[in-house]
Scaffold this motif. Structure first.
Motif, short mmCIF file in Angstrom:
data_model
loop_
_atom_site.label_atom_id
_atom_site.label_comp_id
_atom_site.label_asym_id
_atom_site.label_seq_id
_atom_site.Cartn_x
_atom_site.Cartn_y
_atom_site.Cartn_z
N SER A 13 39.06 35.47 45.90
CA SER A 13 40.51 35.34 45.54
C SER A 13 40.81 33.82 45.36
O SER A 13 40.27 33.00 45.68
N HIS A 14 42.00 33.82 44.60
CA HIS A 14 42.68 32.57 44.20
C HIS A 14 41.77 31.57 43.40
O HIS A 14 41.47 30.46 43.74
N ASN A 15 41.15 32.09 42.47
CA ASN A 15 40.31 31.40 41.89
C ASN A 15 40.42 31.08 40.20
O ASN A 15 39.68 30.81 39.59
N ILE A 16 41.67 31.64 39.73
CA ILE A 16 42.17 31.61 38.30
C ILE A 16 41.04 32.34 37.56
O ILE A 16 40.84 31.82 36.35
N ILE A 17 40.62 33.40 38.14
CA ILE A 17 39.51 34.19 37.19
C ILE A 17 40.29 35.14 36.18
O ILE A 17 41.33 35.81 36.77
N THR A 18 39.97 35.04 34.92
CA THR A 18 40.62 36.19 34.09
C THR A 18 40.04 37.06 33.43
O THR A 18 40.62 37.86 32.78
N LEU A 36 39.00 40.11 44.82
CA LEU A 36 39.33 39.47 43.47
C LEU A 36 40.96 39.31 43.48
O LEU A 36 41.41 39.19 42.20
N ASN A 39 44.39 36.36 41.51
CA ASN A 39 43.72 35.42 40.21
C ASN A 39 44.47 35.92 39.04
O ASN A 39 45.76 36.21 39.31
N GLN A 40 44.01 35.74 37.84
CA GLN A 40 44.81 35.80 36.53
C GLN A 40 43.84 36.95 35.74
O GLN A 40 43.76 36.75 34.66
N ASN A 63 47.24 40.51 40.37
CA ASN A 63 46.57 40.14 39.10
C ASN A 63 47.52 40.67 37.98
O ASN A 63 47.35 41.94 37.64
#
Length: 75
Positions: A13-18, A36, A39-40, A63
């Protein structure tokens, strides 16, 4: 890799995963909880989670643009 194969809980979580690709964390099939959230993530590839037979909890909240594919396999 052996230690990864026994992983039960993973917090990403909070990792800017797209984007979650189909081979995402391929060595963690014993995963029970995957977070997850926050994130984004915009897309999770179709059948990405098929190999996670031990997965009981998937947290994907916050998300805002997430699109989940239809996981039904056509015959």
């Amino acid at each position: 890799l052996e230690q990864m194969s026994r992983l039960k809980y993973l917090n990403l979580s909070h990792n800017i995963i797209t984007h979650i690709r189909r081979n995402f964390l391929i060595f963690t099939q014993s995963l029970n909880i995957l977070d997850l959230s926050c994130n984004q993530i915009k897309l999770i590839d179709k059948f990405t989670l098929d190999n996670y037979i031990s997965l009981n909890f998937l947290y994907i909240y916050q998300n805002p643009s997430l699109i989940l594919p239809n996981q039904t396999r056509e015959k």
